[in-house]
Each structure stands twice: as structure tokens, then as C-alpha cells.
Design a protein around this motif. Sequence first.
Motif, PDB file in Angstrom:
ATOM      1  N   GLU A  80       0.952  -1.003   0.478  1.00  0.00           N
ATOM      2  CA  GLU A  80       0.292   0.279   0.366  1.00  0.00           C
ATOM      3  C   GLU A  80       1.413   1.053   0.294  1.00  0.00           C
ATOM      4  O   GLU A  80       1.964   1.039   0.577  1.00  0.00           O
ATOM      5  CB  GLU A  80      -1.607  -0.107   1.098  1.00  0.00           C
ATOM      6  CG  GLU A  80      -2.195   1.374   1.146  1.00  0.00           C
ATOM      7  CD  GLU A  80      -2.597   1.196   2.741  1.00  0.00           C
ATOM      8  OE1 GLU A  80      -4.552   1.340   2.271  1.00  0.00           O
ATOM      9  OE2 GLU A  80      -2.207   1.235   3.721  1.00  0.00           O
ATOM     10  N   ARG A 120      -5.672  -2.796  -1.024  1.00  0.00           N
ATOM     11  CA  ARG A 120      -4.632  -3.115  -1.168  1.00  0.00           C
ATOM     12  C   ARG A 120      -3.991  -3.958  -1.453  1.00  0.00           C
ATOM     13  O   ARG A 120      -5.184  -4.819  -2.682  1.00  0.00           O
ATOM     14  CB  ARG A 120      -4.305  -3.958   0.836  1.00  0.00           C
ATOM     15  CG  ARG A 120      -4.560  -3.208   1.628  1.00  0.00           C
ATOM     16  CD  ARG A 120      -3.630  -3.198   2.433  1.00  0.00           C
ATOM     17  NE  ARG A 120      -4.208  -2.458   3.977  1.00  0.00           N
ATOM     18  CZ  ARG A 120      -3.223  -1.890   4.684  1.00  0.00           C
ATOM     19  NH1 ARG A 120      -2.101  -2.423   4.279  1.00  0.00           N
ATOM     20  NH2 ARG A 120      -3.369  -1.525   5.949  1.00  0.00           N
ATOM     21  N   LYS A 144     -11.350  -7.458   5.689  1.00  0.00           N
ATOM     22  CA  LYS A 144     -11.641  -6.345   6.779  1.00  0.00           C
ATOM     23  C   LYS A 144     -11.875  -4.831   5.651  1.00  0.00           C
ATOM     24  O   LYS A 144     -10.801  -4.745   4.664  1.00  0.00           O
ATOM     25  CB  LYS A 144     -10.450  -5.778   7.547  1.00  0.00           C
ATOM     26  CG  LYS A 144     -10.672  -7.076   8.659  1.00  0.00           C
ATOM     27  CD  LYS A 144     -10.093  -6.748   9.918  1.00  0.00           C
ATOM     28  CE  LYS A 144     -10.096  -8.111  10.854  1.00  0.00           C
ATOM     29  NZ  LYS A 144      -8.787  -7.582  12.390  1.00  0.00           N
ATOM     30  N   ILE A 145     -12.527  -4.012   6.158  1.00  0.00           N
ATOM     31  CA  ILE A 145     -12.819  -3.181   5.505  1.00  0.00           C
ATOM     32  C   ILE A 145     -10.701  -2.288   5.099  1.00  0.00           C
ATOM     33  O   ILE A 145     -10.646  -1.552   4.008  1.00  0.00           O
ATOM     34  CB  ILE A 145     -13.229  -1.833   5.607  1.00  0.00           C
ATOM     35  CG1 ILE A 145     -13.634  -0.803   5.129  1.00  0.00           C
ATOM     36  CG2 ILE A 145     -13.013  -1.592   7.219  1.00  0.00           C
ATOM     37  CD1 ILE A 145     -14.667  -1.415   3.989  1.00  0.00           C
ATOM     38  N   THR A 146      -9.781  -2.770   5.772  1.00  0.00           N
ATOM     39  CA  THR A 146      -8.863  -1.875   6.236  1.00  0.00           C
ATOM     40  C   THR A 146      -8.058  -2.787   4.592  1.00  0.00           C
ATOM     41  O   THR A 146      -7.155  -2.266   4.367  1.00  0.00           O
ATOM     42  CB  THR A 146      -8.177  -1.984   7.149  1.00  0.00           C
ATOM     43  OG1 THR A 146      -7.829  -3.610   7.914  1.00  0.00           O
ATOM     44  CG2 THR A 146      -8.520  -1.339   7.986  1.00  0.00           C
ATOM     45  N   ASP A 147      -8.779  -3.490   4.236  1.00  0.00           N
ATOM     46  CA  ASP A 147      -8.116  -5.052   3.400  1.00  0.00           C
ATOM     47  C   ASP A 147      -8.316  -3.569   2.029  1.00  0.00           C
ATOM     48  O   ASP A 147      -7.818  -4.390   1.339  1.00  0.00           O
ATOM     49  CB  ASP A 147      -8.608  -5.725   3.600  1.00  0.00           C
ATOM     50  CG  ASP A 147      -7.733  -6.743   4.356  1.00  0.00           C
ATOM     51  OD1 ASP A 147      -7.022  -6.782   4.450  1.00  0.00           O
ATOM     52  OD2 ASP A 147      -8.889  -7.694   5.093  1.00  0.00           O
ATOM     53  N   ASP A 148      -9.424  -3.402   2.056  1.00  0.00           N
ATOM     54  CA  ASP A 148     -10.066  -2.634   0.334  1.00  0.00           C
ATOM     55  C   ASP A 148      -8.339  -1.806  -0.421  1.00  0.00           C
ATOM     56  O   ASP A 148      -8.146  -0.882   0.584  1.00  0.00           O
ATOM     57  CB  ASP A 148     -11.031  -1.679   0.885  1.00  0.00           C
ATOM     58  CG  ASP A 148     -11.781  -0.781  -0.356  1.00  0.00           C
ATOM     59  OD1 ASP A 148     -11.805  -2.101  -1.372  1.00  0.00           O
ATOM     60  OD2 ASP A 148     -11.253   0.264  -0.721  1.00  0.00           O
ATOM     61  N   LEU A 154      -1.928  -6.129  12.166  1.00  0.00           N
ATOM     62  CA  LEU A 154      -3.162  -6.607  10.686  1.00  0.00           C
ATOM     63  C   LEU A 154      -3.262  -7.337  10.638  1.00  0.00           C
ATOM     64  O   LEU A 154      -4.363  -7.885  10.025  1.00  0.00           O
ATOM     65  CB  LEU A 154      -3.076  -5.169   9.180  1.00  0.00           C
ATOM     66  CG  LEU A 154      -3.781  -5.346   8.472  1.00  0.00           C
ATOM     67  CD1 LEU A 154      -5.294  -4.204   9.173  1.00  0.00           C
ATOM     68  CD2 LEU A 154      -3.946  -4.295   7.328  1.00  0.00           C
TER      69      LEU A 154
END
Length: 152
Positions: free
Chosen positions: A78, A127, A121-125, A102
Motif C-alpha cells: 500500500e 491493498r 476487513k475494510i482495511t484490506d480495501d 494487521l
Amino acid sequence: WALHLKNATVSLSGQYKCTFTTYPYGTKAAKIQLIVKAEEERHYLKKVWLNGTLEIPCLEDMTSENLSTYPLKWLVGENGRKEELVTKEPSCLAVYRNSSVLYRQRVLLGFNNALKVSPPKITDDGRVFSCHVLYHPERVQKSSTTVRVFGK
């Protein structure tokens, strides 16, 4: 007249010159610049539901290739920064890198060396997960997959 190079490596890159003599025109020469690429990379997009199961194949369009005979690694990136998640040497168990808070406890190397991330998870969007397979010391094939995570 042709020059055939088998098993080309990066070290063969350079300028080649062919010279020959003809009658009655004399000596003729031609030059060609050869560039041997060290790696190939394919890009994919994978959509997944939030809290579902994300499975990313390594080298998606090469399913017939036996990846167990080559070293490979999975990375996640990222903003230009890449972090190693898993490495696998031939005939050895996968080694998980636990430096990432993470992805700790969420990644698993699955069948045919696919990367499983569960749950997404939304944090993977957004990536980018990439698989690097080392076919030869000078040849690497890469597959990069950008992940889009959707909620219901």
C-alpha cells in the motif's frame, strides 16, 4: 540468417551485430539491441464481501504449472510500501511473517499456494497482494491482485 538464443537470461541483453560479405556488394552489417526482461507481472482485481473469505490464486492463469517446485513469496502493499506475508521453499513448510499486526492470524497458504485472508476487513480495501515465483535466479513471475472489499 538468424541467431537463436535458448534459455535467455538477463546477462544476454545487449547489442548484437551481424556482419557478412556479399559479392559484388561487399561487407554488410546490421545491429540489433536485445533486452531480456527479468520478470513478468500480471494484474488482477478481486472483489470480496466484508467478513467473507478472500482467496487469491498465485499466478491465476497458470493453473497447470506445478508451483511446489519453485520458491515463492506473498507480499502485501500500500502506498508504495510492501510487506512480506508468507514465503515457501520447494518441499518445505510455508513460513509466515508475523511482523504485520494487521495480517497476523488472518493469512494462510492454501491449495496450489493461493493466499487466504480470513476474514477480509475494510482495511484490506485497495491493498495489493502479490505473489512472486522464482523460476530461475534471473526470472521471476509476479501476479498482483488489488482487493476491493464490499459491505452488505
